[in-house]
Design an enzyme around this catalytic site. Sequence first.
Site, PDB file in Angstrom:
ATOM      1  N   GLY A  10       0.416  -1.039   0.117  1.00 37.64           N
ATOM      2  CA  GLY A  10       0.106   0.225  -0.260  1.00 37.64           C
ATOM      3  C   GLY A  10       0.705   1.509   0.148  1.00 37.64           C
ATOM      4  N   ALA A  11       1.086   1.918  -0.943  1.00 39.07           N
ATOM      5  CA  ALA A  11       1.621   3.250  -1.034  1.00 39.07           C
ATOM      6  C   ALA A  11       0.062   4.330  -0.467  1.00 39.07           C
ATOM      7  CB  ALA A  11       1.603   3.717  -2.513  1.00 39.07           C
ATOM      8  N   TYR A  13      -0.650   6.673   3.013  1.00 35.48           N
ATOM      9  CA  TYR A  13      -0.256   7.931   4.066  1.00 35.48           C
ATOM     10  C   TYR A  13       0.772   7.134   4.372  1.00 35.48           C
ATOM     11  CZ  TYR A  13      -3.706  11.564   3.088  1.00 35.48           C
ATOM     12  OH  TYR A  13      -4.644  12.504   1.618  1.00 35.48           O
ATOM     13  N   VAL A  81      -2.602  -7.142  -3.749  1.00 30.66           N
ATOM     14  CA  VAL A  81      -2.454  -7.758  -2.922  1.00 30.66           C
ATOM     15  C   VAL A  81      -3.895  -8.790  -3.021  1.00 30.66           C
ATOM     16  CG1 VAL A  81      -1.996  -7.956  -0.691  1.00 30.66           C
ATOM     17  CG2 VAL A  81      -0.908  -6.565  -1.729  1.00 30.66           C
ATOM     18  N   GLU A 170     -17.386  16.775   4.806  1.00 34.25           N
ATOM     19  CA  GLU A 170     -16.908  17.325   3.443  1.00 34.25           C
ATOM     20  C   GLU A 170     -17.152  17.488   2.442  1.00 34.25           C
ATOM     21  OE1 GLU A 170     -12.876  15.451   4.358  1.00 34.25           O
ATOM     22  OE2 GLU A 170     -12.469  17.597   6.004  1.00 34.25           O
ATOM     23  N   ASP A 301      -5.392   2.702   8.569  1.00 35.64           N
ATOM     24  CA  ASP A 301      -6.329   2.146   8.602  1.00 35.64           C
ATOM     25  C   ASP A 301      -7.293   0.472   8.635  1.00 35.64           C
ATOM     26  OD1 ASP A 301      -6.773   5.145   7.953  1.00 35.64           O
ATOM     27  OD2 ASP A 301      -8.710   4.511   6.097  1.00 35.64           O
ATOM     28  N   ALA A 318      -6.046  10.140   8.602  1.00 37.86           N
ATOM     29  CA  ALA A 318      -4.820  10.398   7.902  1.00 37.86           C
ATOM     30  C   ALA A 318      -2.860  10.517   8.941  1.00 37.86           C
ATOM     31  CB  ALA A 318      -4.050  11.072   7.104  1.00 37.86           C
ATOM     32  N   GLN A 319      -3.788  11.246  10.151  1.00 36.72           N
ATOM     33  CA  GLN A 319      -2.575  12.012  10.745  1.00 36.72           C
ATOM     34  C   GLN A 319      -1.800  10.228  11.348  1.00 36.72           C
ATOM     35  OE1 GLN A 319      -2.970  15.185  14.338  1.00 36.72           O
ATOM     36  NE2 GLN A 319      -4.901  14.087  13.217  1.00 36.72           N
ATOM     37  N   LYS A 379      -7.134  24.272   7.683  1.00 35.61           N
ATOM     38  CA  LYS A 379      -7.208  22.999   6.529  1.00 35.61           C
ATOM     39  C   LYS A 379      -6.096  22.779   5.131  1.00 35.61           C
ATOM     40  CE  LYS A 379      -9.772  19.199   5.152  1.00 35.61           C
ATOM     41  NZ  LYS A 379      -9.590  18.320   6.310  1.00 35.61           N
TER      42      LYS A 379
HETATM   43  C1  LIG Z   1     -12.977  11.704   1.902  1.00 33.48           C
HETATM   44  C2  LIG Z   1     -12.414  11.240   3.039  1.00 33.48           C
HETATM   45  C3  LIG Z   1     -12.073  12.450   3.669  1.00 33.48           C
HETATM   46  C4  LIG Z   1     -11.130  12.508   4.564  1.00 33.48           C
HETATM   47  N1  LIG Z   1     -10.191  13.559   5.643  1.00 33.48           N
HETATM   48  C5  LIG Z   1      -9.491  13.401   6.591  1.00 33.48           C
HETATM   49  C6  LIG Z   1      -8.648  14.274   7.591  1.00 33.48           C
HETATM   50  O1  LIG Z   1      -9.411  15.766   6.835  1.00 33.48           O
HETATM   51  N2  LIG Z   1      -7.978  14.084   7.952  1.00 33.48           N
HETATM   52  C7  LIG Z   1      -7.095  13.111   8.360  1.00 33.48           C
HETATM   53  O2  LIG Z   1      -6.676  12.583   9.470  1.00 33.48           O
HETATM   54  N3  LIG Z   1      -7.877  11.966   8.242  1.00 33.48           N
HETATM   55  C8  LIG Z   1      -8.915  11.605   6.754  1.00 33.48           C
HETATM   56  N4  LIG Z   1      -9.806  11.225   6.035  1.00 33.48           N
HETATM   57  C9  LIG Z   1      -9.130   9.615   6.658  1.00 33.48           C
HETATM   58  C10 LIG Z   1      -7.879   9.206   6.084  1.00 33.48           C
HETATM   59  O3  LIG Z   1      -8.249   9.500   4.501  1.00 33.48           O
HETATM   60  C11 LIG Z   1      -7.421   7.452   6.451  1.00 33.48           C
HETATM   61  O4  LIG Z   1      -7.816   7.576   7.912  1.00 33.48           O
HETATM   62  C12 LIG Z   1      -6.124   7.628   5.453  1.00 33.48           C
HETATM   63  O5  LIG Z   1      -6.375   8.016   4.273  1.00 33.48           O
HETATM   64  C13 LIG Z   1      -5.427   6.059   6.042  1.00 33.48           C
HETATM   65  O6  LIG Z   1      -4.208   5.976   5.180  1.00 33.48           O
HETATM   66  P1  LIG Z   1      -3.882   4.267   4.908  1.00 33.48           P
HETATM   67  O7  LIG Z   1      -2.185   4.453   4.733  1.00 33.48           O
HETATM   68  O8  LIG Z   1      -4.302   3.734   6.126  1.00 33.48           O
HETATM   69  O9  LIG Z   1      -4.493   4.556   3.946  1.00 33.48           O
HETATM   70  P2  LIG Z   1      -4.708   4.811   1.994  1.00 33.48           P
HETATM   71  O10 LIG Z   1      -4.476   5.523   2.426  1.00 33.48           O
HETATM   72  O11 LIG Z   1      -6.115   4.887   1.804  1.00 33.48           O
HETATM   73  O12 LIG Z   1      -3.738   3.872   1.732  1.00 33.48           O
HETATM   74  C14 LIG Z   1      -3.839   2.546   1.156  1.00 33.48           C
HETATM   75  C15 LIG Z   1      -3.652   2.351  -0.218  1.00 33.48           C
HETATM   76  O13 LIG Z   1      -3.551   0.726  -0.158  1.00 33.48           O
HETATM   77  C16 LIG Z   1      -3.148   0.591  -1.682  1.00 33.48           C
HETATM   78  N5  LIG Z   1      -4.803  -0.795  -1.791  1.00 33.48           N
HETATM   79  C17 LIG Z   1      -5.432  -0.687  -0.777  1.00 33.48           C
HETATM   80  N6  LIG Z   1      -5.933  -2.319  -1.684  1.00 33.48           N
HETATM   81  C18 LIG Z   1      -5.263  -2.526  -1.938  1.00 33.48           C
HETATM   82  C19 LIG Z   1      -4.373  -4.080  -2.651  1.00 33.48           C
HETATM   83  N7  LIG Z   1      -5.971  -5.029  -2.151  1.00 33.48           N
HETATM   84  N8  LIG Z   1      -3.325  -4.721  -3.393  1.00 33.48           N
HETATM   85  C20 LIG Z   1      -2.961  -3.275  -3.136  1.00 33.48           C
HETATM   86  N9  LIG Z   1      -2.748  -1.941  -3.138  1.00 33.48           N
HETATM   87  C21 LIG Z   1      -3.909  -2.123  -2.449  1.00 33.48           C
HETATM   88  C22 LIG Z   1      -4.598   1.392  -2.100  1.00 33.48           C
HETATM   89  O14 LIG Z   1      -4.479   1.967  -3.363  1.00 33.48           O
HETATM   90  C23 LIG Z   1      -4.022   3.173  -1.558  1.00 33.48           C
HETATM   91  O15 LIG Z   1      -2.797   3.439  -2.290  1.00 33.48           O
HETATM   92  C24 LIG Z   1     -10.631  11.268   5.086  1.00 33.48           C
HETATM   93  C25 LIG Z   1     -11.326  10.220   3.949  1.00 33.48           C
HETATM   94  C26 LIG Z   1     -11.723  10.492   3.340  1.00 33.48           C
HETATM   95  C27 LIG Z   1     -12.492   9.058   2.881  1.00 33.48           C
END
Ligand SMILES: Cc1cc2nc3c(=O)[nH]c(=O)nc-3n(C[C@H](O)[C@H](O)[C@H](O)COP(=O)(O)OP(=O)(O)OC[C@H]3O[C@@H](n4cnc5c(N)ncnc54)[C@H](O)[C@@H]3O)c2cc1C
Length: 405
Positions: A10-11, A13, A81, A170, A301, A318-319, A379
């Site tokens: 996963g690439a 945050y 994956v 949002e 997440d 994301a934080q 923001k």
């Molecule tokens: C509309 C919206 C607004 C938000 N606003 C905020 C905010 O203001 N502040 C905040 O802190 N959080 C916010 N969030 C929450 C935040 O975006 C998530 O908590 C954060 O993105 C989680 O990061 P992560 O690295 O776990 O996953 P992600 O950043 O979602 O990255 C997951 C990566 O894994 C890849 N992936 C997924 N499944 C597979 C697979 N099977 N095989 C290969 N690759 C795969 C995806 O393509 C993606 O690149 C918001 C979420 C949404 C939807």
Amino acid sequence: MRKPKVVILGAGYGGLMTATKLQKAVGVNEVEILLVNKNDYHYETTWLHEASAGTLHHDRVRYNISEVIDRNKVDFIQGTVSEINTKEKKVILEDGELEYDYLVVALGGESETFGIKGLKEHAFSIVNVDSARQIREHIEYQFATYKAEEEKKEERLTIVVGGAGFTGIEFLGELSNRVPELCREYDVDPNKVKMLCVEAAPTVLPGFDAELVKYAVAQLEKKGVTFMIGTAVKEGTPEGIIVAKGEDELEEIKAGTVVWAAGIRGNSVIEKSGFEAMRGRVKVQPDLRAPGYDDVFIIGDSALIINEEINRPYPPTAQIAMQQGETCAHNLAVLIRGKGEIQSFTPDIKGTVCSLGEDDAIGVAFGKKMVGGKASFMKKVIDNRSLYMIGGPTLVFKKGKFNFL
Ligand SMILES: Cc1cc2nc3c(=O)[nH]c(=O)nc-3n(C[C@H](O)[C@H](O)[C@H](O)COP(=O)(O)OP(=O)(O)OC[C@H]3O[C@@H](n4cnc5c(N)ncnc54)[C@H](O)[C@@H]3O)c2cc1C
């Protein structure tokens, strides 16, 4: 001697933060690092509500992974994956297999529909660039079709958002700015458009300061949003949704577009791979490893961490995902080198700002409450900071938000 192999899944945050920090912390000869992601681009998940409403083009919310990784230290594979075989230390991709010594699972979350009938089939959710583009185009199609059809179906112009949490609010902020533009573009009477927010909980933005919530609701209502609070969605149908009305009555709401923004669960790969999880999220150890696995870190997440002060899980953000990426990179470097101290992860919550459209927001940052232009400015600072943390000033100049006024 064989170099240990770190595979990062996963690439987003969490994953990109781990990769970019780890590439700085270790030398080329110390470790083999492999980053795997479905697409060759990273998207800012926290900006997807803008792409979904059509207020920001989806190309603005993404950038190529190759722009931020050091190709001398990190190899990138575009792949999906399917499962992780922890016994054999293998990752199963849709089209191949990979071996690892250390694994970082940072696959993000998926929409949670809590088993509500018909939602998976008939509602959209804001989860990635593909779904954001689909929502934007679907709404535009509804406006265009309404205008072109002889026998007008007014429900085409009704947009229901399920959930008044962060994502739902949002999205409504952006949508309520986009609707007047759509009306002009498709010659549609603005009075015919309905934006409904249906929320089962007794309040909008649970957990947020009551005064800020009041401000948000008033601002969105002014722009045409109707809130149905304390109203549970019972079913999604091809025509819209069915909600509970009173004790045992049901009501049908016809809508051309339903966006489900009421829940998030961990990536389905987690449960498929046999990790013990709650709604697809693994309660990780303080050092971010999965319980019982010395070689598997789970962050973002798909990880669950408890806020000891209130004895409840931290909401996935994301934080937190980015901060976990930093700790994870540190701990990997310690394991690879066999020296140094493994760190425990503690979130450092600097604040939360919820956007209400391009020029409005509510939030608390560094202990201060703020609304309107000030919060909206904050923001954008937060959005630019996340670009900076992963890709430095070059990425900020390329993708940053500078529309401060
Ligand atoms: C509309 C919206 C607004 C938000 N606003 C905020 C905010 O203001 N502040 C905040 O802190 N959080 C916010 N969030 C929450 C935040 O975006 C998530 O908590 C954060 O993105 C989680 O990061 P992560 O690295 O776990 O996953 P992600 O950043 O979602 O990255 C997951 C990566 O894994 C890849 N992936 C997924 N499944 C597979 C697979 N099977 N095989 C290969 N690759 C795969 C995806 O393509 C993606 O690149 C918001 C979420 C949404 C939807």
